[in-house]
Design an enzyme around this catalytic site. Structure first.
Site, PDB file in Angstrom:
ATOM      1  N   HIS A 105      -2.671  -7.101   6.029  1.00 11.89           N
ATOM      2  CA  HIS A 105      -1.664  -6.767   4.904  1.00 11.89           C
ATOM      3  C   HIS A 105      -0.779  -7.949   4.454  1.00 11.89           C
ATOM      4  CE1 HIS A 105       0.011  -3.044   2.164  1.00 11.89           C
ATOM      5  NE2 HIS A 105      -0.203  -4.326   1.785  1.00 11.89           N
ATOM      6  N   GLU A 118      -2.215   1.923   8.573  1.00 11.22           N
ATOM      7  CA  GLU A 118      -1.623   0.499   9.373  1.00 11.22           C
ATOM      8  C   GLU A 118      -0.616   0.471  10.091  1.00 11.22           C
ATOM      9  OE1 GLU A 118      -0.870  -1.814   5.810  1.00 11.22           O
ATOM     10  OE2 GLU A 118      -2.901  -1.938   4.806  1.00 11.22           O
ATOM     11  N   ARG A 153      -5.184  -0.957  -1.771  1.00 15.06           N
ATOM     12  CA  ARG A 153      -4.470  -0.111  -1.168  1.00 15.06           C
ATOM     13  C   ARG A 153      -5.668   0.461  -0.308  1.00 15.06           C
ATOM     14  NH1 ARG A 153      -0.622  -2.480  -1.393  1.00 15.06           N
ATOM     15  NH2 ARG A 153       1.423  -1.913  -1.587  1.00 15.06           N
TER      16      ARG A 153
END
Length: 343
Positions: free
Chosen positions: A304, A285, A256
């Site tokens: 991601h 994000e 993360r």
């Protein structure tokens, strides 16, 4: 058991075939349609009519278990838990699904009444492969190769690194970190591992606790981060960590983005401490257009998406089916969320 998230027909078939005792209720017209194979979020433009929303909530409110967090929304999860006293179990589609549970701000009684599980483990292979991509790109100096190719330059021969001759620090030794270690060990890499518990892990030559991260960083040619995003890991890799690294280290993050102090990472890229970074995740994000991580030849940004694969939903369905069997048989569920740390 009700399907609360977008999954394909094959995933639903896997669940009912592997655990025939499950009555899997689904309203396909109530879920966002998939735009492509493995599209877990579904079409972001999908909106239910008021009638469909009522039908969706009624479906959830009559279930003993949910396959997925409703609309991937912590507020919707809280509503479902509070509206349905029968609810016993919620399976989250994400490996880091504990953060959705934390964000739902459930009471202690609700957290004890409902079991929450995650899809941790099913993402291990694709994320480990992305980590390997980043490590190889750094070792083989991919930015230089791309620059020379673009300039049609054929330079004198120069040396590339070999993972077999490197020491890689894997920060986080859960399912993803263990798979990274397995692949690296097979290549002959010396693997250092860091975890909270410090217990031995197959493929890891030496394990330190997270208290020993800075010392381990000084010995690494490359770093792979696989940690989940929790209050305890936020900003864990900060300026002191990057200052301890040797010049030219490859840095990969498949955990993360919040684990990393991005200002410290950018500074380390600027001064050459980090020679190459491969980031599947960032702190915020989508990555903001003005971020200094864009447009750098020494940074590979992935949106991601490294965990995605055509078979991902099916592996999650297999995990859900196994846990459904465990629930029905009164056995311990796999990947149970720790409702103190929420991972």
């Amino acid at each position: 058991m009700a399907v609360a998230a977008t999954v394909d027909d094959e995933s639903r078939r896997i669940v009912t075939e592997r655990e025939p005792r499950v009555d899997l209720v689904v309203g396909p017209e109530l879920l966002a349609p998939q735009r492509y194979e493995g599209d877990q979020g579904g079409d972001p433009d999908f909106r239910r009519t008021p009638e469909q929303q009522r039908a969706y909530e009624e479906l959830l409110d009559g279930a003993d278990a949910l396959f997925g967090v409703p609309d991937d929304d912590p507020a919707a999860l809280a509503r479902a838990v509070r509206a349905n006293p029968r609810l016993r179990w919620v399976h989250t589609m994400a490996a880091g699904g504990g953060q959705s549970v934390r964000a739902a701000r459930l009471t202690d009684e609700e957290l004890q009444r409902v079991a929450f599980t995650t899809s941790a483990g099913v993402h291990g292979t694709p994320l480990a492969e992305f980590a390997l991509l980043g490590l190889l790109a750094g070792a083989k100096r991919l930015p230089r190769l791309q620059a020379d190719s673009a300039a049609r330059t054929w330079p004198e021969r120069w040396l590339m690194g070999q993972l077999a001759e490197q020491t890689v620090l894997v920060v986080g030794l859960g399912g993803i970190g263990a798979e990274v270690a397995r692949l690296l060990s097979a290549l002959g890499t010396t693997v250092l591992g860091a975890s909270r518990h410090g217990r031995p892990v197959d493929g890891v030559d030496e394990v330190v606790t997270t208290d020993g991260l800075v010392g381990a960083a000084a010995r690494a040619d490359a770093v792979v981060v696989t940690l989940p995003g929790t209050p305890g890991t936020k900003g864990l890799l900060g300026a002191d960590f990057f200052a301890a690294l040797r010049p030219g280290v490859t840095f990969v993050n498949v955990g993360r983005g919040t684990v990393v102090d991005e200002d410290a990472l950018v500074a380390a890229l600027d001064d050459g401490t980090v020679g190459f970074a491969a980031l599947d995740v960032v702190a915020r994000e989508p990555l903001e257009p003005g971020s200094p991580l864009w447009d750098r030849p020494d940074v590979l940004v992935s949106p991601h998406t490294a965990a995605g694969s055509p078979s991902l939903d099916h592996r999650i369905a297999e995990l859900f089916a196994d846990n459904a069997t465990r629930l029905l048989d009164g056995r311990e569920l796999r990947n149970r969320v720790d409702v103190v740390e929420f991972y």
